[in-house]
Design a protein around this motif. Sequence first.
Motif, PDB file in Angstrom:
ATOM      1  N   ALA A   1       0.841  -1.201   0.000  1.00 35.32           N
ATOM      2  CA  ALA A   1       0.000   0.000   0.000  1.00 35.32           C
ATOM      3  C   ALA A   1       0.875   1.250   0.000  1.00 35.32           C
ATOM      4  O   ALA A   1       2.012   1.235   0.477  1.00 35.32           O
ATOM      5  CB  ALA A   1      -0.910  -0.008   1.231  1.00 35.32           C
TER       6      ALA A   1
ATOM      7  N   GLY B   1      -3.375   1.753   5.639  1.00 32.90           N
ATOM      8  CA  GLY B   1      -4.808   1.800   5.394  1.00 32.90           C
ATOM      9  C   GLY B   1      -5.201   2.343   4.026  1.00 32.90           C
ATOM     10  O   GLY B   1      -6.383   2.533   3.757  1.00 32.90           O
ATOM     11  N   ALA B   2      -4.259   2.587   3.142  1.00 31.74           N
ATOM     12  CA  ALA B   2      -4.567   3.150   1.828  1.00 31.74           C
ATOM     13  C   ALA B   2      -5.140   2.091   0.885  1.00 31.74           C
ATOM     14  O   ALA B   2      -4.797   0.918   0.974  1.00 31.74           O
ATOM     15  CB  ALA B   2      -3.315   3.754   1.207  1.00 31.74           C
ATOM     16  N   ALA B   3      -5.995   2.535  -0.021  1.00 30.02           N
ATOM     17  CA  ALA B   3      -6.530   1.655  -1.058  1.00 30.02           C
ATOM     18  C   ALA B   3      -5.582   1.591  -2.246  1.00 30.02           C
ATOM     19  O   ALA B   3      -5.619   0.641  -3.030  1.00 30.02           O
ATOM     20  CB  ALA B   3      -7.897   2.154  -1.506  1.00 30.02           C
ATOM     21  N   SER B   4      -4.738   2.599  -2.387  1.00 34.63           N
ATOM     22  CA  SER B   4      -3.798   2.641  -3.505  1.00 34.63           C
ATOM     23  C   SER B   4      -2.507   1.918  -3.140  1.00 34.63           C
ATOM     24  O   SER B   4      -2.133   1.830  -1.971  1.00 34.63           O
ATOM     25  CB  SER B   4      -3.483   4.092  -3.877  1.00 34.63           C
ATOM     26  OG  SER B   4      -2.839   4.751  -2.800  1.00 34.63           O
TER      27      SER B   4
ATOM     28  N   THR C   1      -6.801   2.096  -6.551  1.00 32.42           N
ATOM     29  CA  THR C   1      -7.585   1.225  -5.663  1.00 32.42           C
ATOM     30  C   THR C   1      -7.221  -0.223  -5.943  1.00 32.42           C
ATOM     31  O   THR C   1      -6.682  -0.540  -6.990  1.00 32.42           O
ATOM     32  CB  THR C   1      -9.107   1.403  -5.889  1.00 32.42           C
ATOM     33  OG1 THR C   1      -9.419   1.049  -7.236  1.00 32.42           O
ATOM     34  CG2 THR C   1      -9.568   2.818  -5.589  1.00 32.42           C
ATOM     35  N   GLY C   2      -7.535  -1.088  -4.995  1.00 30.06           N
ATOM     36  CA  GLY C   2      -7.285  -2.512  -5.171  1.00 30.06           C
ATOM     37  C   GLY C   2      -6.236  -3.052  -4.227  1.00 30.06           C
ATOM     38  O   GLY C   2      -6.038  -4.253  -4.132  1.00 30.06           O
TER      39      GLY C   2
ATOM     40  N   GLU D   1      -6.282  -2.532  -0.968  1.00 33.26           N
ATOM     41  CA  GLU D   1      -6.840  -2.550   0.384  1.00 33.26           C
ATOM     42  C   GLU D   1      -6.382  -3.811   1.110  1.00 33.26           C
ATOM     43  O   GLU D   1      -6.402  -4.897   0.551  1.00 33.26           O
ATOM     44  CB  GLU D   1      -8.377  -2.526   0.347  1.00 33.26           C
ATOM     45  CG  GLU D   1      -8.976  -1.276  -0.250  1.00 33.26           C
ATOM     46  CD  GLU D   1      -9.156  -1.329  -1.763  1.00 33.26           C
ATOM     47  OE1 GLU D   1      -8.588  -2.231  -2.424  1.00 33.26           O
ATOM     48  OE2 GLU D   1      -9.856  -0.451  -2.293  1.00 33.26           O
TER      49      GLU D   1
END
Length: 152
Positions: A108, A112-115, A134-135, A137
């Motif tokens: 990540a 906690g990032a989605a990116s 995204t992806g 997570e």
Amino acid sequence: MTTVISKLRTGHVGLNVTDLERSLAFYRDVLGFQPLAEGKEEGRRFALLGQDGELVLTLWQQADSSYAPAAAGLHHLALSAGAIEEVREYEARLRELGVEFAYDGVVAHGEGAASGGIFFHDPDGIRLEISVPTGAEGVPAPVAGAPTCGFF
């Protein structure tokens, strides 16, 4: 008369390399960039690389040593993929070729990032990233309290 100033965006990126043939093979064969033009004159060797006919990257054979992370200039080159599955496909291809990774697999961009994405080095040690917004997570962030791409 009012002047309209458009928003600037990144055009192409130019990288100094030590061995044009080696770097051209890496960016063409491994990362999928298409050669648009090449200069082969001694002392003035370069390659223009693109995607769908649009210039994205220029390689200049004018470096006499590998990438120096502590020197002023390019920190890293970030490339965007369409989906996390594409990032994982690049990861598998790069691992098969023995490319040096900064972190183990997809990470990540922050806690906690989605990116996130993969971080690795080209043949001259230039730091590269392939990521998606995204992806990622639930995957770990290897650097606490700072962007992952900042300190590899």
